[in-house]
Structures are given as C-alpha cells and as structure tokens.
Design a protein around this motif. Structure first.
Motif, PDB file in Angstrom:
ATOM      1  N   PHE A  18       0.834  -1.212   0.000  1.00 28.12           N
ATOM      2  CA  PHE A  18       0.000   0.000   0.000  1.00 28.12           C
ATOM      3  C   PHE A  18       0.862   1.253   0.000  1.00 28.12           C
ATOM      4  CE2 PHE A  18      -3.492  -2.641   2.103  1.00 28.12           C
ATOM      5  CZ  PHE A  18      -4.222  -2.731   0.931  1.00 28.12           C
ATOM      6  N   ALA A  19       1.983   1.243   0.729  1.00 27.06           N
ATOM      7  CA  ALA A  19       2.845   2.425   0.812  1.00 27.06           C
ATOM      8  C   ALA A  19       3.409   2.802  -0.548  1.00 27.06           C
ATOM      9  CB  ALA A  19       3.986   2.177   1.810  1.00 27.06           C
ATOM     10  N   HIS A  20       3.562   1.804  -1.452  1.00 27.40           N
ATOM     11  CA  HIS A  20       4.118   2.074  -2.774  1.00 27.40           C
ATOM     12  C   HIS A  20       3.048   1.964  -3.864  1.00 27.40           C
ATOM     13  CE1 HIS A  20       7.693   1.103  -0.358  1.00 27.40           C
ATOM     14  NE2 HIS A  20       8.316   1.964  -1.158  1.00 27.40           N
ATOM     15  N   SER A  21       1.773   2.183  -3.429  1.00 29.25           N
ATOM     16  CA  SER A  21       0.639   2.279  -4.366  1.00 29.25           C
ATOM     17  C   SER A  21       0.528   1.065  -5.282  1.00 29.25           C
ATOM     18  CB  SER A  21       0.758   3.558  -5.210  1.00 29.25           C
ATOM     19  OG  SER A  21       0.836   4.689  -4.372  1.00 29.25           O
ATOM     20  N   GLY A  22       0.871  -0.096  -4.778  1.00 24.74           N
ATOM     21  CA  GLY A  22       0.724  -1.331  -5.536  1.00 24.74           C
ATOM     22  C   GLY A  22       1.806  -1.581  -6.570  1.00 24.74           C
ATOM     23  N   ASN A  23       2.848  -0.758  -6.600  1.00 25.75           N
ATOM     24  CA  ASN A  23       3.937  -0.955  -7.561  1.00 25.75           C
ATOM     25  C   ASN A  23       4.807  -2.118  -7.084  1.00 25.75           C
ATOM     26  OD1 ASN A  23       6.838  -0.480  -8.561  1.00 25.75           O
ATOM     27  ND2 ASN A  23       5.640   0.931  -9.849  1.00 25.75           N
ATOM     28  N   LEU A  24       4.845  -3.191  -7.896  1.00 26.64           N
ATOM     29  CA  LEU A  24       5.540  -4.406  -7.460  1.00 26.64           C
ATOM     30  C   LEU A  24       7.038  -4.205  -7.347  1.00 26.64           C
ATOM     31  CD1 LEU A  24       3.623  -7.100  -9.545  1.00 26.64           C
ATOM     32  CD2 LEU A  24       3.246  -6.400  -7.177  1.00 26.64           C
ATOM     33  N   SER A  25       7.619  -3.502  -8.283  1.00 30.25           N
ATOM     34  CA  SER A  25       9.064  -3.318  -8.284  1.00 30.25           C
ATOM     35  C   SER A  25       9.526  -2.541  -7.054  1.00 30.25           C
ATOM     36  CB  SER A  25       9.493  -2.593  -9.564  1.00 30.25           C
ATOM     37  OG  SER A  25      10.886  -2.352  -9.552  1.00 30.25           O
ATOM     38  N   ARG A  26       8.848  -1.410  -6.787  1.00 29.50           N
ATOM     39  CA  ARG A  26       9.238  -0.593  -5.627  1.00 29.50           C
ATOM     40  C   ARG A  26       8.949  -1.328  -4.319  1.00 29.50           C
ATOM     41  NH1 ARG A  26       6.880   3.804  -8.600  1.00 29.50           N
ATOM     42  NH2 ARG A  26       5.082   3.790  -7.181  1.00 29.50           N
ATOM     43  N   THR A  27       7.843  -2.073  -4.289  1.00 29.08           N
ATOM     44  CA  THR A  27       7.507  -2.820  -3.076  1.00 29.08           C
ATOM     45  C   THR A  27       8.554  -3.883  -2.788  1.00 29.08           C
ATOM     46  OG1 THR A  27       5.141  -2.471  -3.473  1.00 29.08           O
ATOM     47  CG2 THR A  27       5.758  -4.235  -1.950  1.00 29.08           C
ATOM     48  N   ALA A  28       8.958  -4.629  -3.816  1.00 30.58           N
ATOM     49  CA  ALA A  28       9.980  -5.660  -3.634  1.00 30.58           C
ATOM     50  C   ALA A  28      11.299  -5.048  -3.179  1.00 30.58           C
ATOM     51  CB  ALA A  28      10.166  -6.430  -4.938  1.00 30.58           C
ATOM     52  N   HIS A  29      11.648  -3.902  -3.789  1.00 32.66           N
ATOM     53  CA  HIS A  29      12.885  -3.227  -3.390  1.00 32.66           C
ATOM     54  C   HIS A  29      12.830  -2.798  -1.922  1.00 32.66           C
ATOM     55  CE1 HIS A  29      16.541  -0.859  -3.855  1.00 32.66           C
ATOM     56  NE2 HIS A  29      15.910   0.162  -3.271  1.00 32.66           N
ATOM     57  N   ALA A  30      11.687  -2.260  -1.487  1.00 36.01           N
ATOM     58  CA  ALA A  30      11.543  -1.816  -0.090  1.00 36.01           C
ATOM     59  C   ALA A  30      11.635  -2.987   0.874  1.00 36.01           C
ATOM     60  CB  ALA A  30      10.216  -1.088   0.101  1.00 36.01           C
ATOM     61  N   LEU A  31      11.134  -4.160   0.459  1.00 41.75           N
ATOM     62  CA  LEU A  31      11.162  -5.344   1.316  1.00 41.75           C
ATOM     63  C   LEU A  31      12.458  -6.129   1.180  1.00 41.75           C
ATOM     64  CD1 LEU A  31       7.503  -6.627   0.749  1.00 41.75           C
ATOM     65  CD2 LEU A  31       8.390  -5.535   2.817  1.00 41.75           C
ATOM     66  N   HIS A  32      13.313  -5.736   0.234  1.00 42.77           N
ATOM     67  CA  HIS A  32      14.587  -6.422  -0.015  1.00 42.77           C
ATOM     68  C   HIS A  32      14.352  -7.880  -0.410  1.00 42.77           C
ATOM     69  CE1 HIS A  32      16.575  -2.926   1.672  1.00 42.77           C
ATOM     70  NE2 HIS A  32      15.837  -3.028   2.767  1.00 42.77           N
ATOM     71  N   VAL A  33      13.371  -8.099  -1.278  1.00 43.65           N
ATOM     72  CA  VAL A  33      13.089  -9.449  -1.778  1.00 43.65           C
ATOM     73  C   VAL A  33      12.980  -9.401  -3.304  1.00 43.65           C
ATOM     74  CG1 VAL A  33      11.880 -10.126   0.342  1.00 43.65           C
ATOM     75  CG2 VAL A  33      10.576  -9.176  -1.587  1.00 43.65           C
ATOM     76  N   HIS A  34      13.057 -10.585  -3.926  1.00 45.79           N
ATOM     77  CA  HIS A  34      12.882 -10.676  -5.378  1.00 45.79           C
ATOM     78  C   HIS A  34      11.405 -10.512  -5.715  1.00 45.79           C
ATOM     79  CE1 HIS A  34      12.967 -12.412  -9.465  1.00 45.79           C
ATOM     80  NE2 HIS A  34      14.251 -12.044  -9.465  1.00 45.79           N
ATOM     81  N   THR A  35      11.132 -10.053  -6.937  1.00 40.23           N
ATOM     82  CA  THR A  35       9.740  -9.849  -7.352  1.00 40.23           C
ATOM     83  C   THR A  35       8.963 -11.157  -7.312  1.00 40.23           C
ATOM     84  OG1 THR A  35      10.463  -8.036  -8.793  1.00 40.23           O
ATOM     85  CG2 THR A  35       8.277  -8.942  -9.182  1.00 40.23           C
ATOM     86  N   ASN A  36       9.592 -12.265  -7.677  1.00 40.11           N
ATOM     87  CA  ASN A  36       8.897 -13.561  -7.616  1.00 40.11           C
ATOM     88  C   ASN A  36       8.495 -13.907  -6.183  1.00 40.11           C
ATOM     89  OD1 ASN A  36       9.126 -13.876 -10.368  1.00 40.11           O
ATOM     90  ND2 ASN A  36      11.022 -15.080 -10.258  1.00 40.11           N
ATOM     91  N   THR A  37       9.365 -13.589  -5.232  1.00 37.47           N
ATOM     92  CA  THR A  37       9.037 -13.827  -3.821  1.00 37.47           C
ATOM     93  C   THR A  37       7.850 -12.975  -3.397  1.00 37.47           C
ATOM     94  OG1 THR A  37      11.348 -14.314  -3.337  1.00 37.47           O
ATOM     95  CG2 THR A  37       9.946 -13.775  -1.470  1.00 37.47           C
ATOM     96  N   LEU A  38       7.850 -11.717  -3.861  1.00 38.83           N
ATOM     97  CA  LEU A  38       6.729 -10.843  -3.540  1.00 38.83           C
ATOM     98  C   LEU A  38       5.433 -11.392  -4.117  1.00 38.83           C
ATOM     99  CD1 LEU A  38       5.495  -8.205  -2.469  1.00 38.83           C
ATOM    100  CD2 LEU A  38       6.241  -7.087  -4.585  1.00 38.83           C
TER     101      LEU A  38
END
Length: 602
Positions: free
Chosen positions: A541-561
C-alpha cells in the motif's frame, strides 16, 4: 434459662463491640490530633522528637524510636522515646540488615513477637547484642514513605513477648504516613531556610564590601536604591552611565543583552572579538579587565558570577581611561547585578516548584472527586482557579531537555493563569482556554521561537474532571504525530481524532476488534509460520501497488513478492485489492503499525 444465657452473651458481645468502637474512636482522634500537631512544626530537629513522642503516646509501647537512611542506605537512630542507653542511641544498622532492612525491602510494616528467635531477615551481630542488652523482645517497624522512596523506619518495641494486632500496625502505619509528610516538609523548610540564609549571607558580604570600598556617595546611594526598590539591570546601567559616562552593557548568562545605556556625548564603536577575550579573562581572574579597541576607546569588562556559576557580564566602553575607583565601581555593580539575578532566580525557582507541585497534585487527583480546599486555596493564591482549568497541554522537543521546555511553559503559565511542570517525564501544562486550537498554536509559536528548534505541542480538552486521562491522550497523540513524521506542530487531539482508536486507551477494545476483523488471518498466519505478510501488505500500500518498488523496499525478489501476494489473496479473498476492501485494509495496517509504536509489537 437458655434464653437468659443467650441474652447475657449477646449483651456481652455488644459491650465488647462498643468498647472496641470507643477504643478505635480514641485512637483515630489521637491520630488526627498528632497529625495536626506535626503540621505546625517547621524544623527537622523539632519534627523528629515530636514524631517519636506522639507515636509513643499513641501506641503505648515501652519504647519508640525512628531511624533515617543515610546516603549509603544505612539506618541511623535519629530520635527515641522511652528508656534507652547511650550506646543504643548511637547505633547504626547497615543497609539491608535487621528488621529495618526488611521493612525497607518490602516497603511494608513488619513485626516480630520475639526478635531473638525471629528469622527471615539478615541479622547484624552488633545490633543483635544491643537489642539483647536493652531487653527488647517484640518489635514493629513501619516505613516512612515519601512518594516511592523509603526515607526511614519508625519502630515500636516492647520488652515482653507479644504479637502486634492489626489495629496497632494500621494505626502506626497511618501515623508514619503523616510523620513522613511532616518530616519531608520540615526538610524542605530547612533547605529553603538555608537557601534564604545563603542569599542573605551573600547580600551581607556584598554590603560589607560596598561599605569598605571608597566610592562617591551619589553612586552608593543610586546602587543601593536599585537593590532596595527591586530594580533591574537597566537601573544599574543607568546609574553607571550617569557617573561614568560612555556606554554600559549588561548581558545575561546566555550572552544576550538585557540592558544597555549610553551618554549622548559618547561616540564609541563595538568590538565583539575584544569583548569576548576580555570576558574570558574576567571569568578566569574574577576581576575587571580592560582593553583598547581599534578606535581608541577603552573597554572594561567585569564578569557577573556567584560561586562557580556564570550569570553574565557588565561592560563599560568610553574614551577616558579607567581609573581604580571606576574599576571598584564596575566590580561592585557586577556583584549587585549578580545578587539581583540570584534573588530573581530564587523567586522564579520557588514559584516554578510550587506550580509544578500543584500540577502534579491535580493530575494525580482521583477523577470525579472534589479538589481539596487547601489545594484550591494554594492555587488561588497564585491566581489560578482550578475549576477553570479545562485544557491540558504537553510538549516534546528532542533537541532540548524537558527542564528547558518546562521553563518556557512556566513563562507562559502566569499569563494564561495556568500551571506548568514536569509530570511523568513530560513537559505539561494546565490552562483555561475557550479555543484550545488557538491556544496550542500560540504556545507552539512561543516555544518554537524561545527554544530555537522544532517542537511538538498537543492539547486536549479535559472532560469529566479527569485531567489524568487528558494527559494520557495528549502524550499518546504526540507519539502518534511523531510516528506520522510530524516534528514541528501545535495541534489538539481532536485534529487527530481519526487515530483516536490508537492513542485512547479506553478504545483499545474497539481497535483490537477492528484490527482482528481486518487482519486476523494474516496475523494468525504470521504468528504460526514466522512470516511477515502484514509488513508485505503495508509496503504494498505504501508504494501504491507498484511491485518493483515494493519488492525493493522489502529487499526481496519480485517472484518472492508475488508468492506472498498469492498467499495474502488465499487468506483474505480475491477482492482484498479492490477499492473498498483496500481502503479498510490499509487503515487497519496503519493503525496496527501505530499501535506497535505506542505499545510495542502486538
């Protein structure tokens, strides 16, 4: 015949009950009388003998003595009533030892019917021998409490073995509570008396110095007039200018100019560097020092000091050379300025302490109960009507100490007919305001300007005569504001009402229900599997549903997200990202995070 016996027994029971009630009335009456007698005493050396004398008469034991704790925690006998040897009167009990150590450790009354055979506490051989020599058998000790601190122990002792009844323990404990208050008041009285005596001694020293130094009669009268009439730095500066000409400047301990006076014919410049160097030397030597400026003027600087405290400086700049008589005049004027500063600080400190105590008593007062008349009268004596205090304010400034913030609140409290002080480690103020929003904005602007750094100020309208609840709301709302990124704002709790579920303890059940209804499956899953799906939703929610930015913020791969999001969908349903569901879920996550900040992880 049986009926007759029964009637006699009933009459006997009633007689015993009546006798018990009469004894209790006498005890309570005596307790109140002794408590009143203690309140009229002033000095510690008057209060101590009075405590043991009154306790001795109240309890009726063979021997009563009072021991106070020293800085190392040991107990030293301070007063006694009853027959006692000189050796026992000088006895000291090491910290943690004896019956007294037990009382201090438990902060509760302790008694033994036979001290010789009692156990459960650490014994001291020296004291045990003294007890045996005195023939003391039964001992009762009750703590003298001032707030949460045990300052001593009050003992009652008998030379025969016996238990102490609950009524006796309760009576001596109640008396000890009164005695502790009286003793603490006497200590404060002695400290105030010593402080006043020190000020009077300082004044006499300065007067003696003035009397022994040669000076013009006009200057002497002018400076004395300033002191006796309660004048300030401006009056002293004007007196010096009238007789010495030039420019006189007086600065406070923060190097701020508090008064400056000049002779109209004097045309002199300024040299901040030279003045700073001369002040440093004046502080080091304690004497008036001189230097010549680039424009040919002579600058004389005297430090205003008291003991090891720097209170400011007094400087004279003029074209004429500074003679020895002028030096003495400047040094004497600096001393008088220091005296005025000490007197002013003492008055301010005493008033701030009293107002802080009143604030603490009001915030500690049980809600819905009338304020004690004595407390009301003490407040009215300072222009404060406790019934009109309807707004509570708390302020927080990480860059300055709480004492600094409290000092600035005190400066505004008199104008607002309020009370300010430190309560539970927070700078707090009670005031009367028709418009809390306007009041908190004004206070924020003042604090921001005077402290010179960002500050958060929160106000809450007091309801139900419960300022303590308003304090809780204001403090927790302030913490919520800081968690939201606020660093410099004045606002009311009403402005942050949407976060009321978080900072209002009375709504904790509502908050728990809302968070559980919205995030329950995720919280349960995270707890069982040691995952972090709730934080994943928050980042999403903090990154408005953007998968790339969300994964970067969580320090995980996009597939993991994506796998985490699939798991969230399985737990919450396919529509958790729809507009309506996302709004409620986002709010629940935010409230859950804020709750963790205030109360720790749930």
């Amino acid at each position: 015949m049986a009926d007759s016996d029964s009637g006699s027994a009933g009459e006997g029971g009633q007689g015993e009950l009546a006798a018990y009630r009469l004894r209790r009335e006498r005890e309570l009456s005596s307790l109140y009388a002794t408590a009143r007698s203690l309140t009229v005493l002033g000095k510690v050396d008057e209060v101590l003998p009075s405590i043991v004398r009154e306790a001795h008469e109240l309890i009726g034991s063979d021997f009563v003595y009072l021991s106070l704790r020293d800085t190392g925690g040991a107990l030293a006998l301070s007063a006694a009533a009853g027959t006692i040897s000189s050796e026992f009167s000088s006895a000291r009990m090491p910290a943690g030892a004896g019956l007294g150590g037990w009382v201090i450790e438990t902060r509760a009354p302790v008694w033994v019917s036979d001290y010789r055979h009692a156990d459960g506490f650490h014994r001291d051989p020296v004291f045990d021998r003294l007890v045996s020599d005195e023939g003391l058998v039964a001992l009762l000790g009750v703590p003298l409490l001032v707030g949460d601190r045990v300052i001593g122990v009050l003992f009652a002792a008998d030379r025969t073995e016996r238990p102490f009844e609950k009524d006796e323990v309760a009576l001596l404990s109640a008396f000890a509570d009164h005695a502790a208050i009286a003793l603490n008041n006497a200590r404060l009285y002695d400290e105030s008396r010593v402080a006043l005596q020190r000020l009077q001694d300082a004044y006499r020293v300065i007067e003696d110095q003035v009397a022994t130094m040669e000076r013009a009669a006009a200057v002497h009268e002018a400076l004395t007039h300033v002191v006796l009439t309660g004048g300030g730095p401006g009056d002293i500066a004007q007196s010096l200018v009238d007789h010495l000409e030039g420019v006189v400047t007086i600065r406070n301990r923060d190097d701020e100019v508090v008064a400056t006076r000049s002779c109209g014919a004097a045309a002199v410049g300024e040299d901040a560097r030279l003045e700073g160097e001369l002040l440093a030397e004046a502080r080091r030597t304690g004497r008036c020092v001189h230097g010549e400026g680039a424009d040919g003027t002579v600058l004389s600087v005297a430090a205003i000091q008291a003991g090891g405290s720097h209170l400011g400086s007094l400087s004279l700049r003029r074209r004429a050379a500074t003679e020895s008589a002028d030096v003495r005049m400047l040094e004497r004027s600096a001393q008088i300025t220091g005296l005025l500063a000490l007197l002013r600080d003492a008055r301010v400190e005493a008033e701030e302490r009293v107002r802080g105590e009143l604030l603490m008593e009001l915030l500690s007062h049980p809600p819905l109960q009338p304020v004690h008349p004595a407390l009301r009268d003490r407040a009215l004596a300072r222009g404060v009507d406790v019934d009109r205090l309807d707004v509570l304010v708390t302020a927080d400034c990480p860059d300055r100490s709480t004492a600094d913030v409290v000092r600035e609140l005190h400066a505004s409290s008199a104008e607002l007919s309020g009370l300010a002080g430190e309560y539970l480690g927070r700078a707090t103020m009670l005031l009367r305001a028709d418009d809390p929003e306007a009041a908190v904005r004004t206070l924020h602007q003042r604090l921001r300007r005077r402290l010179g750094t960002p500050v958060l100020v929160v106000a809450d309208r007091i309801t139900g005569h419960d300022p303590a609840h308003s304090y809780t709301l204001a403090v927790r709302c302030l913490d919520v504001m800081r968690s939201l990124g606020e660093t410099d704002r004045g606002a009311t709790t009403r402005r942050y009402a949407m976060y009321g579920l978080v900072f209002d303890p009375r709504r904790a059940q509502e908050l728990e229900g809302f968070v559980t209804d919205s995030l329950g499956p995720l919280l349960d899953y995270d707890q069982r599997r040691s995952t972090d799906l709730v934080s994943t939703v928050a980042a999403y929610f903090a990154h408005s549903g953007n998968l790339s930015r969300t994964a970067h913020a969580l320090h995980v791969h996009t597939n993991t997200l994506l796998k985490r999001l699939d798991r969230i969908t399985a737990l919450l349903g396919d529509d958790w990202r729809s507009a309506d569901s996302a709004l409620w879920l986002h709010l629940a996550v935010r409230l859950h995070q804020l709750r963790a900040v205030l109360d720790g992880p749930g």
